[in-house]
Write an enzyme that holds these catalytic residues in place. Structure first.
Site, mmCIF file in Angstrom:
data_model
loop_
_atom_site.group_PDB
_atom_site.id
_atom_site.type_symbol
_atom_site.label_atom_id
_atom_site.label_comp_id
_atom_site.label_asym_id
_atom_site.label_seq_id
_atom_site.Cartn_x
_atom_site.Cartn_y
_atom_site.Cartn_z
ATOM 1 N N ASP A 13 96.308 -47.103 -5.338
ATOM 2 C CA ASP A 13 95.680 -48.415 -5.400
ATOM 3 C C ASP A 13 94.513 -48.330 -6.390
ATOM 4 O O ASP A 13 94.012 -47.234 -6.672
ATOM 5 C CB ASP A 13 95.185 -48.764 -3.989
ATOM 6 C CG ASP A 13 94.363 -50.034 -3.964
ATOM 7 O OD1 ASP A 13 94.826 -51.043 -4.518
ATOM 8 O OD2 ASP A 13 93.247 -50.015 -3.388
ATOM 9 N N ASP A 15 91.511 -51.228 -6.945
ATOM 10 C CA ASP A 15 90.239 -51.754 -6.424
ATOM 11 C C ASP A 15 89.878 -51.123 -5.083
ATOM 12 O O ASP A 15 90.644 -51.188 -4.125
ATOM 13 C CB ASP A 15 90.321 -53.275 -6.237
ATOM 14 C CG ASP A 15 90.386 -54.028 -7.557
ATOM 15 O OD1 ASP A 15 90.319 -53.369 -8.609
ATOM 16 O OD2 ASP A 15 90.513 -55.257 -7.532
ATOM 17 N N ASP A 208 93.003 -48.189 0.202
ATOM 18 C CA ASP A 208 91.880 -48.487 1.101
ATOM 19 C C ASP A 208 92.079 -49.754 1.926
ATOM 20 O O ASP A 208 91.240 -50.050 2.778
ATOM 21 C CB ASP A 208 90.583 -48.655 0.293
ATOM 22 C CG ASP A 208 90.579 -49.948 -0.508
ATOM 23 O OD1 ASP A 208 91.623 -50.250 -1.133
ATOM 24 O OD2 ASP A 208 89.573 -50.663 -0.484
#
Ligand SMILES: [Mg+2]
Length: 264
Positions: A13, A15, A208
């Site tokens: 991922d 961001d 996240d």
């Protein structure tokens, strides 16, 4: 545990993971990225970002030509392909369905297609120029919801009848085709790697947010990077190798890589 000399692919991922949630910096991860590059280990971005945002980021990190997954899995770009494959309905079809439901039921939301780049810039902290890249969407829509959770469930149910699903990212909700997800795109990508040279490719995934769960379930080794979303990130009990970082963003990214990858 994999080592740097194994056939290994890193799927991450952006961001809040490889990129800092607030500053979008990846500086702390540069030493790890350099090590991976030295061992020819591909670092595949798997993000809600668009192709137009991902390609310049790949260039900045010296990863041009590496496969990537854009728009939360709605688009998969393999190596050697001129353009990515859309895993379901295209952007125009997604927007049209959202618009129809808004007209009929009065839902209150703001999609990237409803506003100008200045407002997208305010929402994201991106410059107006970068916000324009975020608006160049091919297969999914990002939106801000302005009503109750209950109404969001109604909207989600109605979208499901159009073959569309809602997923929650770090800042926005996203509408995309049912059945497409980060995880589905990751499985397709791993199949591609294994078919290409027949080697037993292993995978490490890092994310996240709740929209990373399918990605974390699809890889061999899952790193849950400490994040800011209130929804907990819980992977499937079948996932045997899970590590939760103490640090946020790119520092957490390095912590996870240190944990799983044994130095050669
Ligand atoms: Mg994230």
């Amino acid at each position: 545990m994999p080592s740097l000399t194994d056939p290994l692919v890193v799927i991450t991922d952006l961001d809040g993971s490889l990129l800092d949630h607030h500053t979008y910096s990846w500086q702390p991860a540069v030493p790890w990225l350099d090590r991976l590059k030295a061992h020819h280990i591909p670092v595949v971005f798997c993000s809600s970002k668009t192709t137009a945002e991902i390609v310049p980021l790949q260039e900045s990190m010296g990863l041009s030509g590496t496969p990537f997954i854009a728009e939360n899995g709605a688009l998969l770009q393999l190596d050697g392909e001129l353009s990515g494959r859309i895993m379901g309905q295209d952007y125009a079809a997604v927007r049209a369905a959202m618009e129809r439901l808004r007209q009929e039921y009065g839902f209150k939301f703001f999609g990237f297609g409803d506003v100008d780049e200045k407002l997208v810039g305010e929402w994201t902290g991106l410059s107006a120029q970068d916000a324009l890249l975020a608006q160049r969407r091919q297969a999914s829509e990002a939106f801000i919801w302005r009503e109750s959770d209950e109404r969001l469930r109604d909207f989600t149910d109605l979208l499901a009848k159009e073959g569309l699903a809602v997923t929650q990212g770090g800042r926005f909700y996203h509408v995309m085709s049912q059945g497409s997800s980060k995880g589905a795109a990751v499985r397709r990508l791993l199949q591609h790697y294994r078919q290409q040279d027949g080697r037993p490719w292993q995978s490490i995934g890092l994310g996240d947010g709740p929209n990373d769960i399918s990605l974390l379930d699809a890889v061999d080794y899952a790193v849950i990077i400490r994040g800011y979303t209130k929804t907990p990130v819980t992977v499937s009990p079948q996932q045997r190798y899970v590590y939760r970082t103490n640090a946020y963003g790119p520092e957490g990214w390095c912590e996870g890589m240190d944990y799983f990858i044994t130095s050669a």
